[in-house]
Design a protein around this motif. Structure first.
Motif, PDB file in Angstrom:
ATOM      1  N   ILE A   1       0.853  -1.179   0.000  1.00  0.00           N
ATOM      2  CA  ILE A   1       0.000   0.000   0.000  1.00  0.00           C
ATOM      3  C   ILE A   1       0.889   1.229   0.000  1.00  0.00           C
ATOM      4  O   ILE A   1       2.024   1.193   0.503  1.00  0.00           O
ATOM      5  CB  ILE A   1      -0.947  -0.012   1.224  1.00  0.00           C
ATOM      6  N   SER A   2       0.398   2.317  -0.576  1.00  0.00           N
ATOM      7  CA  SER A   2       1.168   3.560  -0.614  1.00  0.00           C
ATOM      8  C   SER A   2       0.319   4.713  -0.095  1.00  0.00           C
ATOM      9  O   SER A   2      -0.894   4.765  -0.325  1.00  0.00           O
ATOM     10  CB  SER A   2       1.629   3.883  -2.036  1.00  0.00           C
ATOM     11  N   ALA A   3       0.974   5.612   0.615  1.00  0.00           N
ATOM     12  CA  ALA A   3       0.387   6.907   0.948  1.00  0.00           C
ATOM     13  C   ALA A   3       1.031   7.940   0.031  1.00  0.00           C
ATOM     14  O   ALA A   3       2.055   7.668  -0.610  1.00  0.00           O
ATOM     15  CB  ALA A   3       0.628   7.248   2.411  1.00  0.00           C
ATOM     16  N   PHE A   4       0.429   9.130  -0.026  1.00  0.00           N
ATOM     17  CA  PHE A   4       0.920  10.152  -0.951  1.00  0.00           C
ATOM     18  C   PHE A   4       1.067  11.477  -0.210  1.00  0.00           C
ATOM     19  O   PHE A   4       0.112  12.027   0.305  1.00  0.00           O
ATOM     20  CB  PHE A   4      -0.024  10.276  -2.153  1.00  0.00           C
ATOM     21  N   SER A   5       2.313  11.944  -0.170  1.00  0.00           N
ATOM     22  CA  SER A   5       2.684  13.097   0.636  1.00  0.00           C
ATOM     23  C   SER A   5       3.037  14.280  -0.263  1.00  0.00           C
ATOM     24  O   SER A   5       3.809  14.144  -1.221  1.00  0.00           O
ATOM     25  CB  SER A   5       3.879  12.742   1.529  1.00  0.00           C
ATOM     26  N   LEU A   6       2.474  15.430   0.057  1.00  0.00           N
ATOM     27  CA  LEU A   6       2.658  16.625  -0.770  1.00  0.00           C
ATOM     28  C   LEU A   6       3.373  17.701   0.031  1.00  0.00           C
ATOM     29  O   LEU A   6       2.889  18.130   1.086  1.00  0.00           O
ATOM     30  CB  LEU A   6       1.291  17.144  -1.234  1.00  0.00           C
ATOM     31  N   ARG A   7       4.538  18.115  -0.448  1.00  0.00           N
ATOM     32  CA  ARG A   7       5.267  19.225   0.174  1.00  0.00           C
ATOM     33  C   ARG A   7       4.634  20.546  -0.250  1.00  0.00           C
ATOM     34  O   ARG A   7       4.356  20.762  -1.437  1.00  0.00           O
ATOM     35  CB  ARG A   7       6.733  19.199  -0.247  1.00  0.00           C
ATOM     36  N   LEU A   8       4.405  21.428   0.709  1.00  0.00           N
ATOM     37  CA  LEU A   8       3.764  22.706   0.425  1.00  0.00           C
ATOM     38  C   LEU A   8       4.808  23.819   0.308  1.00  0.00           C
ATOM     39  O   LEU A   8       5.756  23.869   1.101  1.00  0.00           O
ATOM     40  CB  LEU A   8       2.770  23.063   1.534  1.00  0.00           C
ATOM     41  N   PRO A   9       4.621  24.719  -0.647  1.00  0.00           N
ATOM     42  CA  PRO A   9       5.513  25.881  -0.740  1.00  0.00           C
ATOM     43  C   PRO A   9       5.135  26.929   0.301  1.00  0.00           C
ATOM     44  O   PRO A   9       4.250  26.704   1.144  1.00  0.00           O
ATOM     45  CB  PRO A   9       5.264  26.388  -2.169  1.00  0.00           C
ATOM     46  N   ASP A  10       5.776  28.085   0.211  1.00  0.00           N
ATOM     47  CA  ASP A  10       5.571  29.120   1.221  1.00  0.00           C
ATOM     48  C   ASP A  10       4.322  29.955   0.998  1.00  0.00           C
ATOM     49  O   ASP A  10       3.899  30.683   1.899  1.00  0.00           O
ATOM     50  CB  ASP A  10       6.792  30.058   1.273  1.00  0.00           C
ATOM     51  N   SER A  11       3.735  29.900  -0.189  1.00  0.00           N
ATOM     52  CA  SER A  11       2.573  30.752  -0.472  1.00  0.00           C
ATOM     53  C   SER A  11       1.550  30.009  -1.328  1.00  0.00           C
ATOM     54  O   SER A  11       1.889  29.079  -2.068  1.00  0.00           O
ATOM     55  CB  SER A  11       3.002  32.032  -1.191  1.00  0.00           C
ATOM     56  N   TRP A  12       0.310  30.448  -1.231  1.00  0.00           N
ATOM     57  CA  TRP A  12      -0.779  29.884  -2.028  1.00  0.00           C
ATOM     58  C   TRP A  12      -0.557  30.149  -3.515  1.00  0.00           C
ATOM     59  O   TRP A  12      -0.813  29.275  -4.350  1.00  0.00           O
ATOM     60  CB  TRP A  12      -2.099  30.463  -1.554  1.00  0.00           C
ATOM     61  N   GLU A  13      -0.069  31.335  -3.856  1.00  0.00           N
ATOM     62  CA  GLU A  13       0.174  31.644  -5.258  1.00  0.00           C
ATOM     63  C   GLU A  13       1.229  30.723  -5.853  1.00  0.00           C
ATOM     64  O   GLU A  13       1.097  30.256  -6.987  1.00  0.00           O
ATOM     65  CB  GLU A  13       0.592  33.119  -5.401  1.00  0.00           C
ATOM     66  N   GLU A  14       2.285  30.453  -5.089  1.00  0.00           N
ATOM     67  CA  GLU A  14       3.310  29.536  -5.581  1.00  0.00           C
ATOM     68  C   GLU A  14       2.760  28.121  -5.708  1.00  0.00           C
ATOM     69  O   GLU A  14       3.095  27.394  -6.654  1.00  0.00           O
ATOM     70  CB  GLU A  14       4.525  29.540  -4.648  1.00  0.00           C
ATOM     71  N   PHE A  15       1.906  27.732  -4.772  1.00  0.00           N
ATOM     72  CA  PHE A  15       1.295  26.409  -4.845  1.00  0.00           C
ATOM     73  C   PHE A  15       0.509  26.253  -6.148  1.00  0.00           C
ATOM     74  O   PHE A  15       0.668  25.260  -6.872  1.00  0.00           O
ATOM     75  CB  PHE A  15       0.370  26.187  -3.651  1.00  0.00           C
ATOM     76  N   LYS A  16      -0.344  27.231  -6.456  1.00  0.00           N
ATOM     77  CA  LYS A  16      -1.136  27.150  -7.690  1.00  0.00           C
ATOM     78  C   LYS A  16      -0.242  27.149  -8.920  1.00  0.00           C
ATOM     79  O   LYS A  16      -0.472  26.384  -9.864  1.00  0.00           O
ATOM     80  CB  LYS A  16      -2.121  28.314  -7.750  1.00  0.00           C
ATOM     81  N   ARG A  17       0.782  28.002  -8.908  1.00  0.00           N
ATOM     82  CA  ARG A  17       1.651  28.139 -10.069  1.00  0.00           C
ATOM     83  C   ARG A  17       2.403  26.856 -10.379  1.00  0.00           C
ATOM     84  O   ARG A  17       2.669  26.539 -11.553  1.00  0.00           O
ATOM     85  CB  ARG A  17       2.639  29.282  -9.827  1.00  0.00           C
TER      86      ARG A  17
END
Length: 410
Positions: free
Chosen positions: A183-199
């Motif tokens: 089984i696998s889990a899926f981990s997402l690293r977040l950037p410092d800002s919402w705008e960078e995340f969307k971009r």
């Protein structure tokens, strides 16, 4: 009851990794009161182990054992919590296990030592609480201790091992061990800002985000996102979540979503574990309100700078607005604002997770079959029965998925 076993060499038991503790001592806890007394040590270790999930917390173990252990004519669970300590007495692992005994005409026919969490999809990842550098030593100590308390099991499921770790590799080198569920889990690293995340998201995700926000605005719907973190609002938020989770299950679609909290014990367990984790600020209910009504919700658990996303639910009447995508997106925005650096999207390699471009965290189970014809036969019979039940469940889900889905599986 707590049984303390003598020191044992992990190198002799399973070939410990060079950085593992040279000796360990194991305590075996067999009562709920004994399990409760482990809370302080367990929680302290949990805070130091990376990639935290709710399933290895002390709160999960206590709530699961309180509400979901089996005690019928045919199946009975007996608590076996293994506390692995280093030579200096420090706890390096907590393995919340149980001895499950299957009976026929009141005669035991099979005994399995396995992690607690043998439930239909509530405990997504069954594993011991242990840091990666101590996993091999902890597994070796567990296997050395498993025959010392009560009747011996026919086989042992060592679950949730890091798939590329020393512990799994060493176990699979044994003649009596076989690889089991992966089984696998899926981990997402977040950037410092919402705008960078969307971009930095793929183009199709950016387009999906634009559509879900624009569709609500186009039709004049005002919405509000809320993150409920416990307190007096938690009970009402959980009740509404259970309604929405049931609505989602009833909606049909190309992907079936069973109502996992329909059984009374499962719902009681959910309320208990959320209350326990909420008391230390770890439980979350993320909600999307439209016109003052909660139309979508997702559960989550925060541990330090990590967030684990659990089950969701939504009102199918709002499915055309992709309200679950909005909930997940707003949860990501909220997490960034709160200084969270990692979001675990939970287990299962479906597109609702992989489209965010997360890192895969692979885990695997290993089964160790004890000596004897009965043990080998019971493992073979159990494996075949489990495969039949799994195929039957998949057919039922495919039958239930009869109508086109309006909502992605976020």
């Amino acid at each position: 009851m707590t049984t303390t076993l003598p020191n044992m060499s992990t190198a002799r038991s399973a070939g410990a990794a060079p950085n593992a503790h040279p000796t360990t001592r194991v305590e075996v806890v067999t009562t709920l009161d004994g399990l409760r007394r482990l809370e302080a040590e367990w929680t302290a270790l949990s805070a130091r182990v990376p990639d935290a999930t709710p399933f290895t917390t002390h709160e999960w173990a206590v709530a699961w054992w309180t509400h979901l252990r089996r005690a019928t004519r045919w199946k009975r669970d007996a608590l076996r919590v293994f506390v692995v300590r280093s030579a200096d007495g420090a706890a390096i692992a907590f393995a919340p296990y149980m001895l499950t005994e299957y009976r026929a005409l009141a005669v035991p026919v099979m005994r399995i030592l396995q992690p607690i969490g043998a439930d239909p999809n509530l405990t997504e990842l069954r594993a011991m609480l242990v840091a990666p550098e101590h996993e091999a030593a902890a597994v070796a100590a567990l296997l050395a201790a498993q025959r010392t308390v009560g009747p011996a099991p026919d086989w042992i499921r060592v679950a949730g091992l890091r798939r590329d770790g020393d512990a799994r590799r060493q176990l699979l080198a044994r003649a009596d061990a076989v690889a089991d569920r992966e089984i696998s889990a899926f981990s997402l690293r977040l950037p410092d800002s919402w705008e960078e995340f969307k971009r930095t998201r793929p183009r199709n995700v950016r387009e999906s985000l634009r559509k879900c926000y624009n569709s609500l605005a186009r039709d004049g719907h005002e919405w509000r996102f809320r993150a409920i973190e416990g307190g007096p609002e938690l009970d009402a938020a959980l009740a509404r979540f259970c309604e929405l989770h049931a609505y989602r299950a009833q909606a049909g679609g190309s992907v079936a979503h069973p109502d996992y909290f329909a059984p009374a014990p499962s719902r009681a367990f959910l309320g208990d574990v959320m209350t326990r984790l909420g008391s230390r600020g770890a439980a979350r209910v993320f909600q999307l309100e439209i016109g003052g009504e909660v139309v979508a919700a997702r559960l989550g658990f925060r541990f330090g700078d990590e967030l684990y996303l659990y089950y969701s639910g939504y009102d199918p009447a709002w499915g055309k607005y992709s309200v679950m995508t909005t909930v997940v997106a707003e949860t990501m925005r909220h997490a960034i604002e709160q200084g969270i650096t990692t979001v675990n999207l939970s287990t299962g390699a479906d597109v609702s997770k992989t489209r965010w471009r997360p890192e895969e965290l692979p885990f695997g189970d290993v089964v160790v079959v004890n000596a004897g014809a009965r043990a080998r036969f019971s493992h073979l019979a159990f494996t075949r029965a489990a495969a039949w039940k799994s195929a039957r469940r998949r057919r039922a889900l495919m039958t239930a998925a009869a109508s086109p889905s309006q909502e992605s599986n976020d």
